[in-house]
Design a protein around this motif. Structure first.
Motif, short mmCIF file in Angstrom:
data_model
loop_
_atom_site.label_atom_id
_atom_site.label_comp_id
_atom_site.label_asym_id
_atom_site.label_seq_id
_atom_site.Cartn_x
_atom_site.Cartn_y
_atom_site.Cartn_z
N MET A 29 0.82 -1.21 0.00
CA MET A 29 0.00 0.00 0.00
C MET A 29 0.86 1.27 0.00
SD MET A 29 -3.34 -0.84 2.33
CE MET A 29 -2.46 -1.44 3.76
N LEU A 30 1.98 1.25 0.73
CA LEU A 30 2.88 2.39 0.75
C LEU A 30 3.45 2.65 -0.64
CD1 LEU A 30 4.56 4.57 2.19
CD2 LEU A 30 6.25 2.79 2.65
N ILE A 31 3.92 1.60 -1.30
CA ILE A 31 4.48 1.75 -2.64
C ILE A 31 3.42 2.24 -3.61
CG2 ILE A 31 5.47 0.46 -4.58
CD1 ILE A 31 6.94 -1.25 -2.46
N ALA A 32 2.21 1.71 -3.51
CA ALA A 32 1.12 2.14 -4.38
C ALA A 32 0.81 3.61 -4.15
CB ALA A 32 -0.11 1.28 -4.15
N ALA A 33 0.81 4.04 -2.91
CA ALA A 33 0.52 5.44 -2.61
C ALA A 33 1.62 6.37 -3.13
CB ALA A 33 0.35 5.62 -1.08
N LEU A 34 2.84 5.91 -3.11
CA LEU A 34 3.94 6.74 -3.61
C LEU A 34 3.91 6.86 -5.12
CD1 LEU A 34 6.85 5.56 -1.30
CD2 LEU A 34 5.68 7.75 -1.25
N TYR A 35 3.45 5.82 -5.81
CA TYR A 35 3.38 5.85 -7.27
C TYR A 35 2.07 6.46 -7.79
CZ TYR A 35 7.65 3.21 -8.13
OH TYR A 35 8.95 2.81 -8.21
N ALA A 36 1.05 6.56 -6.95
CA ALA A 36 -0.27 7.03 -7.39
C ALA A 36 -0.24 8.43 -8.02
CB ALA A 36 -1.27 6.98 -6.23
N PRO A 37 0.48 9.41 -7.45
CA PRO A 37 0.47 10.73 -8.08
C PRO A 37 1.00 10.73 -9.51
CG PRO A 37 1.28 10.90 -5.85
CD PRO A 37 1.17 9.43 -6.18
N GLY A 38 1.87 9.82 -9.84
CA GLY A 38 2.38 9.74 -11.20
C GLY A 38 1.36 9.24 -12.21
N PHE A 39 0.38 8.49 -11.73
CA PHE A 39 -0.65 7.96 -12.63
C PHE A 39 -1.79 8.96 -12.86
CE2 PHE A 39 0.86 3.75 -10.86
CZ PHE A 39 1.58 3.43 -12.00
N LEU A 40 -1.93 9.92 -11.98
CA LEU A 40 -3.06 10.86 -12.07
C LEU A 40 -2.72 12.07 -12.90
CD1 LEU A 40 -4.34 10.70 -8.41
CD2 LEU A 40 -5.20 9.47 -10.38
#
Length: 40
Positions: A29-40
């Motif tokens: 979940m931490l890794i997903a949260a860190l990469y999420a801004p790049g997908f938006l």
């Protein structure tokens, strides 16, 4: 001291797998949260 650690691990043997799965889920979940801004 070593005996206490061994006894603690033996007593908590049934929950060690659950704790490991929980820790892995938190890391994912931490890794997903860190990469999420790049997908938006």
């Amino acid at each position: 001291m070593i005996a206490q650690i061994k006894q603690t691990v033996e007593n908590a043997h049934s929950t060690l797998l659950q704790d490991a799965i929980g820790a892995a889920a938190l890391i994912v979940m931490l890794i997903a949260a860190l990469y999420a801004p790049g997908f938006l």
